[in-house]
Design a protein around this motif. Structure first.
Motif, PDB file in Angstrom:
ATOM      1  N   ASN A 203       0.626  -1.137   0.203  1.00 35.90           N
ATOM      2  CA  ASN A 203       0.112   0.067  -0.021  1.00 35.90           C
ATOM      3  C   ASN A 203       0.746   1.260  -0.006  1.00 35.90           C
ATOM      4  N   ALA A 225       0.156   6.437  -0.460  1.00 35.45           N
ATOM      5  CA  ALA A 225      -0.010   5.435   0.642  1.00 35.45           C
ATOM      6  C   ALA A 225      -1.487   5.743   1.221  1.00 35.45           C
ATOM      7  N   ASN A 226      -2.252   4.679   1.422  1.00 35.65           N
ATOM      8  CA  ASN A 226      -3.237   4.722   2.393  1.00 35.65           C
ATOM      9  C   ASN A 226      -4.294   5.763   1.693  1.00 35.65           C
ATOM     10  N   ILE A 261       1.323   7.071   6.445  1.00 36.25           N
ATOM     11  CA  ILE A 261       0.572   5.800   6.932  1.00 36.25           C
ATOM     12  C   ILE A 261       0.203   5.799   8.559  1.00 36.25           C
TER      13      ILE A 261
END
Length: 262
Positions: A203, A225-226, A261
């Motif tokens: 991710n 990311a995310n 994150i």
């Protein structure tokens, strides 16, 4: 970690550093700038602007990526890359040269693209997208030009301006070109700076281009990311030991990863 906390952490970490630091970070939450408009030696980060103009030419039918180019021995230069080390390998497509320029920062490939595209047009492209402080004045590993005071210059804000065009929908690059650009940046083989502490989870993705000279260490990246995306440029110079600069940028990368994150 929110953006204000990231900004505070970066300011704290950068205070009193041996080297000179420029940071530009763009996020959906806002932006961070630390000496982000200070001109720095671009080193191989300049190759991002060659990449951008190459794809602009592709879209305008001014450059065929399938066209083959012969590179003679006299045109090969040292430094980073592989072309100058390959025996009896002299013919490459422009697509090959673009990939080599970014993935392994090949200086010979970059110079061949500069010959094909022209510094003047690359500088015009830079100005047209709002990068007013970026200028390409010499080829890579051109010591004679460097001794005459010619150099390739950019700023952290200019680099992030270009990265945003690679990562987000805009009128300069259609989505197909942007996907190809991100694919090439995602295949970067030099991973000792912003992505040093990458947890290597599916991710989080890095799309990057590094740069270095004696005393100079840079990294520029699009990081996802995310469901978050950031564009970041860390340009540094004045290091007595380049390893110190690389470690500093790795620590910046760790903070950025924590922001994404968290």
């Amino acid at each position: 970690m929110d953006l204000n906390q990231l900004n505070s952490a970066l300011l704290s970490m950068s205070a009193g550093m041996e080297g000179e630091v420029s940071i530009a970070i763009h996020t959906d939450e806002g932006s961070i700038g630390i000496d982000a408009d200070v001109p720095r030696k671009a080193a191989s980060v300049a190759k991002l602007f060659i990449l951008g103009e190459a794809y602009r030419r592709l879209e305008s039918n001014l450059l065929s990526f399938d066209k083959l180019v012969y590179i003679d021995h006299q045109s090969m230069v040292g430094g980073s890359g592989v072309i100058s080390y390959l025996k009896n390998a002299h013919v490459y497509s422009y697509q090959n040269l673009i990939e080599l320029m970014i993935i392994v920062s090949d200086n010979t490939a970059s110079n061949a693209l500069l010959d094909a595209i022209g510094m003047e047009d690359i500088n015009h492209f830079s100005k047209s997208i709002g990068c007013q402080h970026t200028i390409i004045e010499r080829k890579f590993m051109d010591i004679e030009a460097a001794e005459k005071g010619k150099d390739n210059i950019t700023t952290a804000n200019d680099v992030v301006c270009l990265l945003k065009l690679f990562s987000r929908e805009n009128d300069y690059f259609p989505n197909k070109s942007r996907r190809e650009i991100l694919r090439i940046l995602g295949d970067q083989q030099f991973n000792n700076k912003l992505s040093t502490f990458n947890p290597n989870t599916p991710n989080i993705r890095f799309y990057r281009k590094t740069g270095e000279l004696q005393g100079v260490e840079h990294d520029a990246a699009i990081i996802e990311a995310n469901g978050k995306r950031i564009e970041a440029a860390i340009l540094t110079e004045g290091w007595k030991n380049n390893g110190t600069g690389q470690h500093y940028i790795a620590e910046v990368g760790q903070l950025i990863i924590d922001y994404l994150i968290d």
